[in-house]
Design an enzyme around this catalytic site. Structure first.
Site, PDB file in Angstrom:
ATOM      1  N   HIS A  53       0.607  -0.935  -0.281  1.00 48.82           N
ATOM      2  CA  HIS A  53      -0.014   0.146  -0.027  1.00 48.82           C
ATOM      3  C   HIS A  53       0.732   1.455  -0.076  1.00 48.82           C
ATOM      4  O   HIS A  53       0.680   1.758   1.124  1.00 48.82           O
ATOM      5  CB  HIS A  53      -1.112   0.078   1.237  1.00 48.82           C
ATOM      6  CG  HIS A  53      -1.561  -0.871   1.524  1.00 48.82           C
ATOM      7  ND1 HIS A  53      -3.389  -0.930   0.216  1.00 48.82           N
ATOM      8  CD2 HIS A  53      -2.965  -2.050   1.896  1.00 48.82           C
ATOM      9  CE1 HIS A  53      -3.765  -1.996  -0.042  1.00 48.82           C
ATOM     10  NE2 HIS A  53      -3.902  -2.498   0.958  1.00 48.82           N
TER      11      HIS A  53
ATOM     12  N   GLU B 200       3.867  -5.453  -4.304  1.00 50.37           N
ATOM     13  CA  GLU B 200       3.022  -5.110  -4.792  1.00 50.37           C
ATOM     14  C   GLU B 200       3.251  -3.731  -4.061  1.00 50.37           C
ATOM     15  O   GLU B 200       2.939  -3.124  -2.884  1.00 50.37           O
ATOM     16  CB  GLU B 200       1.190  -5.588  -4.754  1.00 50.37           C
ATOM     17  CG  GLU B 200       0.583  -4.450  -5.435  1.00 50.37           C
ATOM     18  CD  GLU B 200      -1.151  -4.898  -5.372  1.00 50.37           C
ATOM     19  OE1 GLU B 200      -1.631  -3.825  -5.594  1.00 50.37           O
ATOM     20  OE2 GLU B 200      -1.101  -5.762  -5.072  1.00 50.37           O
TER      21      GLU B 200
ATOM     22  N   GLU C 252      -2.406   0.614  -9.847  1.00 43.83           N
ATOM     23  CA  GLU C 252      -3.541   0.447  -9.915  1.00 43.83           C
ATOM     24  C   GLU C 252      -4.249   2.443  -9.481  1.00 43.83           C
ATOM     25  O   GLU C 252      -5.071   1.918  -9.786  1.00 43.83           O
ATOM     26  CB  GLU C 252      -3.791  -0.397  -8.766  1.00 43.83           C
ATOM     27  CG  GLU C 252      -3.410   0.393  -7.220  1.00 43.83           C
ATOM     28  CD  GLU C 252      -3.579  -0.532  -5.999  1.00 43.83           C
ATOM     29  OE1 GLU C 252      -4.101   0.571  -5.376  1.00 43.83           O
ATOM     30  OE2 GLU C 252      -3.042  -1.628  -6.376  1.00 43.83           O
TER      31      GLU C 252
ATOM     32  N   HIS D 198      -6.418  -4.953 -11.692  1.00 41.36           N
ATOM     33  CA  HIS D 198      -6.707  -4.320 -10.296  1.00 41.36           C
ATOM     34  C   HIS D 198      -8.092  -3.986 -10.146  1.00 41.36           C
ATOM     35  O   HIS D 198      -8.914  -4.087 -11.010  1.00 41.36           O
ATOM     36  CB  HIS D 198      -6.221  -2.861 -10.138  1.00 41.36           C
ATOM     37  CG  HIS D 198      -6.279  -2.072  -8.574  1.00 41.36           C
ATOM     38  ND1 HIS D 198      -6.920  -1.165  -9.120  1.00 41.36           N
ATOM     39  CD2 HIS D 198      -5.924  -2.686  -7.844  1.00 41.36           C
ATOM     40  CE1 HIS D 198      -7.437  -0.507  -7.358  1.00 41.36           C
ATOM     41  NE2 HIS D 198      -6.285  -2.040  -6.384  1.00 41.36           N
TER      42      HIS D 198
END
Length: 380
Positions: free
Chosen positions: A189, A213, A239, A289
């Site tokens: 994140h 990610e 994303e 995504h």
């Protein structure tokens, strides 16, 4: 055939659009600007005034017209354009009596490998989530954080040694629980600095994650390239990006091994297909995504079916647990072995249920950001 109405509407926490025609065909799309639904709805209203009276089959022309009609873009605008593009492809598929992937060159696969979301505010909850995913037949788990899904209302503090050390330990523990029959998609994140991301990436190599990610913020592509060059774990990102040009700059820096275009944000099925082609030229995999609703999943599966370098499909099972299934009728399902069936119905394979807006009233999430113990803002 001409467009007679473009109707945006909120369904639970998702922004949808219906495009209706004078021949009775109706297409449905979804916007991926999930943090700014009201703004994206305004863009849909604006775009809709242009589309009424036009042929719905001029998909690329309408895409170019809407994209290039303004000097200002961003997530709200591109979410609206994406929703429209998906709905137009839905109409085109129904018009020709075939699923959309047939219009994109035909399917290269008849099912799409998927990963489900694993959430937890404690390490035990995350481990239980991995076990549950295995029992459901999934061969990959994602949204899997080494930092815990701590409530944003709770102030944050850890020393660097605690922050990185505990995260490395967690990923290795996840591998012990998952065994080698489940791939781990580790989600950060965007909460690390480049230096922290290198430390973490180096420490989890032995756990063989499928990818790491969003280790750093996407605002500076050179930082993502720096991390990719320093670690031996594949990076997945994209994303937050909204166009093929964003992805071209990312790919040209060798900063990514799995691109993550959001079909509901990058210009719809049209935009995602072009991004996949850019990635294919560099042997980079595509992991669409998808933290959104059933329409998003249906649109993603059209890409999964028609793209040779598709790798894995995000499937938000936990997020949709409270969403009434009858609100959106879909033509896909999890097969119990870690794959989603590819829709075979004409269009994208998703339809608005007869009583959808009553059983799934609007629910706009509040604006929340986590703070550090010292009062400053923390990325989470």
């Amino acid at each position: 055939m001409i467009i007679t109405e473009v109707r945006p509407f909120l369904l639970d926490r998702y922004l949808m659009v219906e495009i209706r025609t004078d021949e009775g065909l109706t297409g449905i799309g979804e916007s991926g600007a999930w943090g700014f639904l009201e703004a994206s709805r305004g863009a849909l209203d604006h775009f809709g005034r242009y589309l009424v009276g036009k042929s719905p089959l001029l998909i690329e022309h309408h895409w170019q017209y809407l994209y290039r009609s303004t000097h200002f873009r961003g997530a709200a605008i591109m979410g609206a354009l994406s929703a429209i593009d998906i709905a137009l492809w839905d109409i085109a598929g129904q018009h020709h009596g075939v699923p959309v992937h047939q219009l994109l060159g035909g399917p290269v696969r008849d099912r799409a490998r998927a990963y489900c979301h694993v959430y937890g505010t404690s390490r035990a909850e995350l481990i239980d989530g991995i076990v549950a995913a295995k029992e459901q037949g999934f061969t990959a788990v994602g949204h899997l954080t080494p930092f815990l899904d701590t409530p944003r209302e709770q102030p944050y503090f850890e020393t660097e040694a605690q922050k990185i050390g505990r995260a490395i330990e967690a990923v290795h523990r996840y591998r012990e629980v998952a065994g080698d029959g489940v791939d781990l998609c580790i989600e950060l994140h965007r909460r690390l600095t480049p230096a922290e991301a290198v430390l973490l990436g180096s420490g989890i190599e032995g756990a063989l994650p499928m990818f790491l990610e969003d280790p750093v913020l996407p605002d500076n592509l050179d930082e993502m390239a720096y991390v990719a060059d320093k670690i031996n774990v594949p990076i997945a990102t994209g994303e937050r990006m909204t166009s093929i040009w964003d992805f071209e700059m990312l790919l040209s820096r060798n900063a990514v091994q799995y691109v993550r275009p959001d079909v509901c944000l990058v210009g719809g099925i049209s935009g995602a297909k072009k991004i996949a082609a850019l990635a294919e030229a560099r042997h980079v995999g595509v992991v669409p995504h998808n933290p959104l609703g059933p329409v998003s999943t249906a649109a993603c599966l059209q890409i999964a079916a028609s793209v040779p370098n598709f790798a894995l499909q995000e499937f938000p099972t936990v997020d949709l647990a409270g969403f009434p299934a009858e609100a959106i009728e879909v033509d896909y399902a999890h097969d119990g072995r870690g794959f989603l069936t590819v829709p075979s119905a004409p269009g994208i394979g998703a339809r608005l249920g007869p009583d959808a807006e009553r059983i799934a009233p609007p629910r706009i999430p509040p604006l929340t950001t986590r703070l550090h113990l010292d009062g400053s803002v923390v990325d989470q």
